[in-house]
Scaffold this motif. Structure first.
Motif, short mmCIF file in Angstrom:
data_model
loop_
_atom_site.label_atom_id
_atom_site.label_comp_id
_atom_site.label_asym_id
_atom_site.label_seq_id
_atom_site.Cartn_x
_atom_site.Cartn_y
_atom_site.Cartn_z
N UNK A 1 19.69 24.57 -21.72
CA UNK A 1 18.36 23.84 -21.59
C UNK A 1 18.34 22.90 -22.76
N UNK A 2 17.59 21.57 -22.39
CA UNK A 2 17.36 20.52 -23.33
C UNK A 2 15.86 20.06 -23.00
N UNK A 3 15.53 19.75 -24.26
CA UNK A 3 14.00 19.20 -24.42
C UNK A 3 14.44 17.57 -24.43
N UNK A 4 13.56 16.79 -23.41
CA UNK A 4 13.75 15.61 -23.23
C UNK A 4 12.55 14.81 -23.76
N UNK A 5 12.69 13.42 -24.20
CA UNK A 5 11.52 12.47 -24.40
C UNK A 5 11.94 11.41 -23.66
N UNK A 6 11.03 10.75 -23.00
CA UNK A 6 11.32 9.69 -21.98
C UNK A 6 10.31 8.33 -22.08
N UNK A 7 10.72 7.32 -22.19
CA UNK A 7 9.85 6.11 -21.97
C UNK A 7 10.02 5.43 -20.63
N UNK A 8 8.91 4.96 -20.11
CA UNK A 8 9.40 4.69 -18.63
C UNK A 8 8.16 3.36 -18.23
N UNK A 9 8.88 2.35 -17.72
CA UNK A 9 8.06 1.16 -17.15
C UNK A 9 8.32 1.03 -15.77
N UNK A 10 6.99 1.06 -14.78
CA UNK A 10 6.90 0.87 -13.53
C UNK A 10 6.38 -0.58 -13.33
N UNK A 11 7.15 -1.52 -12.59
CA UNK A 11 6.82 -2.89 -11.99
C UNK A 11 6.45 -2.86 -10.60
N UNK A 12 5.23 -2.90 -10.17
CA UNK A 12 4.92 -2.90 -8.63
C UNK A 12 5.41 -4.18 -7.99
N UNK A 13 5.84 -4.09 -6.77
CA UNK A 13 6.53 -5.20 -6.19
C UNK A 13 5.32 -5.72 -5.04
N UNK A 14 4.43 -4.68 -4.42
CA UNK A 14 3.77 -4.93 -3.49
C UNK A 14 2.20 -5.23 -3.82
N UNK A 15 1.65 -5.79 -2.84
CA UNK A 15 0.25 -5.94 -3.18
C UNK A 15 -0.70 -4.50 -3.15
N UNK A 16 -1.49 -4.42 -4.32
CA UNK A 16 -2.29 -3.17 -3.91
C UNK A 16 -3.67 -3.13 -2.94
N UNK A 17 -4.01 -4.36 -2.72
CA UNK A 17 -5.01 -4.52 -1.77
C UNK A 17 -4.39 -4.91 -0.49
N UNK A 18 -5.15 -4.44 0.42
CA UNK A 18 -4.55 -4.65 1.91
C UNK A 18 -5.02 -6.11 2.41
N UNK A 19 -6.14 -6.39 2.06
CA UNK A 19 -6.67 -7.88 2.82
C UNK A 19 -7.15 -8.69 1.72
N UNK A 20 -6.77 -8.71 0.48
CA UNK A 20 -7.24 -9.60 -0.60
C UNK A 20 -7.21 -11.01 -0.22
N UNK A 21 -8.24 -11.70 -0.37
CA UNK A 21 -8.13 -13.17 0.14
C UNK A 21 -7.84 -13.91 -1.26
N UNK A 22 -7.63 -13.40 -2.28
CA UNK A 22 -7.34 -14.19 -3.80
C UNK A 22 -5.77 -13.78 -3.80
N UNK A 23 -5.52 -13.79 -5.18
CA UNK A 23 -3.92 -13.82 -5.41
C UNK A 23 -3.73 -12.33 -5.21
N UNK A 24 -2.06 -11.97 -5.26
CA UNK A 24 -1.74 -10.54 -5.10
C UNK A 24 -1.78 -9.90 -6.38
N UNK A 25 -1.92 -8.67 -6.19
CA UNK A 25 -2.08 -7.83 -7.58
C UNK A 25 -0.96 -6.68 -7.37
N UNK A 26 -0.46 -6.33 -8.34
CA UNK A 26 0.73 -5.22 -8.62
C UNK A 26 0.38 -4.40 -9.71
N UNK A 27 0.52 -3.01 -9.43
CA UNK A 27 0.78 -1.93 -10.53
C UNK A 27 1.56 -2.54 -11.51
N UNK A 28 1.14 -2.03 -12.74
CA UNK A 28 1.93 -2.12 -13.97
C UNK A 28 1.85 -0.79 -14.79
#
Length: 202
Positions: free
Chosen positions: A165-192
């Motif tokens: 058994x091992x205890x672990x510590x982890x740092x992660x970053x997620x960079x979204x590549x797809x638009x969160x909104x379905x029908x946004x008329x403005x710029x695309x927004x991604x999860x970060x």
């Protein structure tokens, strides 16, 4: 809670049959962590970070002492606040709590003298479970995409607490590549999302 307890119990039962960091072995894990998430765009103001959490299980298959492939299944909060977002012709500016089921599939490079440091990188797929606009009962899920695709990058460190058994510590970053909104008329927004997690590997 009972479901999560059953998962942990099942992983503990596999404790005696799993050996880490040897070729063709599997390492199982459970984790819990804190997320700091927002939406971002290259052409307009980003949102403020909002704190959430992640929790889930993982399996890590070793091809050698240095390389493995890890798959996770996470309950993953990706929330935001302070965004003026146009969806279906309506301007929203509020706080939102989004809950996803996130499945990253990551290449893991284990390094250091004892191979207890690791870097992981690869794609993820998130399925939107539900969304809440804080302080309102308005249905905004219909204006959001059900799938979020992106890239995951992380670094972690394991501390042995027994033979297996091992205890672990982890740092992660997620960079979204797809638009969160379905029908946004403005710029695309991604999860970060930036996260820090703690867990146990068997």
């Amino acid at each position: 809670m009972k479901f999560l307890f059953n998962i942990v119990l099942a992983l503990v039962c596999l404790y005696s049959s799993s050996s880490a960091q040897t070729k063709n072995s599997n390492e199982f894990g459970v984790q819990f962590g804190m997320n700091a998430s927002r939406l971002n765009s290259d052409v307009t103001n980003n949102t403020h970070y909002k704190v959430g959490f992640n929790a889930g299980v993982s399996i890590d298959h070793y091809f050698s002492e240095s390389w493995s492939v890890k798959a996770k299944v996470l309950y993953d909060q990706k929330s935001w606040e302070g965004l003026s977002l146009l969806m279906k012709g309506v301007l929203y500016n509020a706080q939102y709590d989004l809950n996803y089921l996130t499945v990253p599939v990551l290449a893991n490079w284990h390094f250091g003298r004892t191979k207890n440091w690791y870097l992981n990188f690869g794609p993820y797929t998130s399925i939107l479970l539900d969304v809440e606009e804080v302080g309102s009962d308005r249905d905004v899920k219909s204006g959001l995409n059900n799938i979020d695709l992106g890239l995951d990058l992380g670094i972690g460190f394991k501390i042995p607490v027994s033979n297996k058994a091992k205890l672990f510590f982890e740092l992660n970053g997620e960079k979204g590549l797809t638009d969160v909104a379905k029908e946004g008329s403005g710029p695309a927004f991604q999860n970060n999302v930036s996260s820090i997690s703690i867990g146990l590997n068997f």
